[in-house]
Design a protein around this motif. Structure first.
Motif, short mmCIF file in Angstrom:
data_model
loop_
_atom_site.label_atom_id
_atom_site.label_comp_id
_atom_site.label_asym_id
_atom_site.label_seq_id
_atom_site.Cartn_x
_atom_site.Cartn_y
_atom_site.Cartn_z
N THR A 161 4.28 -3.14 -1.82
CA THR A 161 4.12 -4.58 -1.58
C THR A 161 5.19 -5.20 -0.69
O THR A 161 4.97 -6.27 -0.12
CB THR A 161 4.13 -5.34 -2.92
N ASP A 162 6.35 -4.58 -0.56
CA ASP A 162 7.47 -5.19 0.17
C ASP A 162 7.46 -4.77 1.64
O ASP A 162 7.40 -3.59 1.96
CB ASP A 162 8.80 -4.77 -0.45
N ASN A 192 5.41 -1.82 3.01
CA ASN A 192 4.01 -1.88 2.55
C ASN A 192 3.01 -1.49 3.62
O ASN A 192 1.85 -1.19 3.32
CB ASN A 192 3.69 -3.28 2.00
N HIS A 199 -2.37 1.77 -7.66
CA HIS A 199 -1.18 1.14 -7.07
C HIS A 199 -0.99 1.58 -5.61
O HIS A 199 -0.31 0.91 -4.83
CB HIS A 199 0.06 1.51 -7.89
#
Length: 376
Positions: free
Chosen positions: A210-211, A215, A280
């Motif tokens: 996510t970062d 990502n 994920h």
């Protein structure tokens, strides 16, 4: 000369002794198919390998595949020595060995997002800057979680060799180390990260899924033995296409892929945990994305002191990547895969995992999937 050859042969035999062929298919080509050996460890993120076998993607590409199961300790060397021909694995794990002369090539991106740095849920560590001067638990020095943490720390101006105390624990005991106060944070990979989150033990400080900029970066890519690739470029291209197709199938059917991996005994895990871990990740295969990831990882690894200060990262990235005939982003965009009924992640999957965890002893999880992520 004879003694040198004997020593080399003995080393090769020793390294290969830690690997075993899952398939009984003979080494020669059969039925007009090209024989390729594909290495694997037995990890959550290797679902595209298992899928490509079970769904017949290798056969569709004219490849007669044999799986070779290895462990972390010898994995890089066994690939380089020809113990198997192709696999998919972590970009950051292979860049230093390639810098040092390991003859392997990346050929296509498999997925993004399997590494994290995590801290206790109710603790005072909320950002990378808060890690300065702290103790970080890792499953081994030189492992992908260790390398990812070093990259993140270096990007935030923290000298990981001087301002961080590293503590090594078996991956399945990282959460226990946090509970006992033996470390202030941990660096891990799937499914450990998802397991600790599901147990409410941690929050993410850095998440590759996510970062930014991580990502959008491919953590795992297809790899081929350099000598085998030079002699068999069409065969490696075919195997690469099969693995990239497997990745696309996993993205479309993550729950089905997670169940398949466990039920076919490719890895020791639980379907509920494996589903959460796979969900994920982002299995959106890409050729250009993998090439960009190799360059980005090389730049940050050099900045973090994990590559030689004299290394030309652009040259390293060029040496590390191979473009293959018939393997392109255009081909991937046109590629269609089936969507199986019940193959997607249900909305209540996290609740299902919590229920499963409530009835399972903690030590059972220590033997699952990525818990053996230790560099020896």
């Amino acid at each position: 000369m004879y003694q040198k050859f004997t020593a080399s042969a003995a080393l090769t035999a020793f390294l290969l002794s830690g690997c075993g062929q899952k398939s009984d298919v003979p080494a020669s080509s059969t039925g007009g198919l090209v024989k390729i050996r594909v290495g694997y460890i037995g990890l959550t993120c290797e679902a595209p390998i298992f899928t490509a076998v079970e769904k017949g993607f290798f056969k569709e590409e004219g490849v007669d595949v044999a799986l070779v199961k290895c462990d972390w300790a010898n994995y890089k060397d066994v690939l380089a020595l020809g113990g198997f021909d192709v696999t998919h694995h972590l970009v950051m794990y292979f860049l230093k060995p390639i810098e040092q002369g390991l003859d392997v090539k990346f050929t296509g991106g498999i997925h993004r997002g399997c590494l994290r740095v995590q801290a206790p849920t109710n603790g005072k560590i909320n950002s990378i800057g808060d890690l300065r001067g702290k103790r970080i638990g890792v499953p081994g020095m030189g492992t992908p979680p260790f390398i990812f943490a070093n990259r993140v720390l270096g990007a935030h101006g923290i000298d990981a060799s001087k301002e961080i105390t590293w503590r090594v624990f078996p991956a399945g005991e990282l959460g226990l180390a946090l509970d006992k106060g033996e470390v202030d944070a941990v660096a891990d990979s799937e499914p450990i990260g998802s397991l600790l989150m599901a147990n409410g033990k941690v929050k993410n400080v850095a998440d590759q899924a996510t970062d930014a900029p991580y990502n959008s970066e491919y953590c795992c890519a297809v790899l081929a033995n350099g000598k085998f690739l030079a002699q068999n470029p069409k065969a490696v291209a075919a195997a690469t296409r099969a693995l990239l197709k497997g990745a696309k199938w996993v993205e479309t059917n993550p729950s089905a892929a997670a169940r398949m991996s466990v039920e076919k005994k490719y890895l020791a895990s639980n379907p509920e945990l494996n589903t959460v871990a796979i969900s994920h990740l982002r299995y959106v295969p890409s050729v250009s994305g993998a090439e960009a990831a190799v360059k980005a990882a090389a730049v940050e690894m050099k900045k973090a002191g994990m590559l030689s200060p004299t290394t030309d990262v652009q040259d390293l990235a060029k040496r590390a990547f191979a473009h293959l005939e018939g393997v392109s982003d255009e081909w991937l965009e046109s590629l269609q895969v089936e969507k199986v009924a019940g193959g997607q992640v249900p909305p209540d999957q996290d609740s299902r995992l919590r229920v499963e965890l409530a009835g399972t002893k903690d030590d059972v999880w220590c033997g699952m999937a990525c818990c053996n992520l230790v560099a020896k």
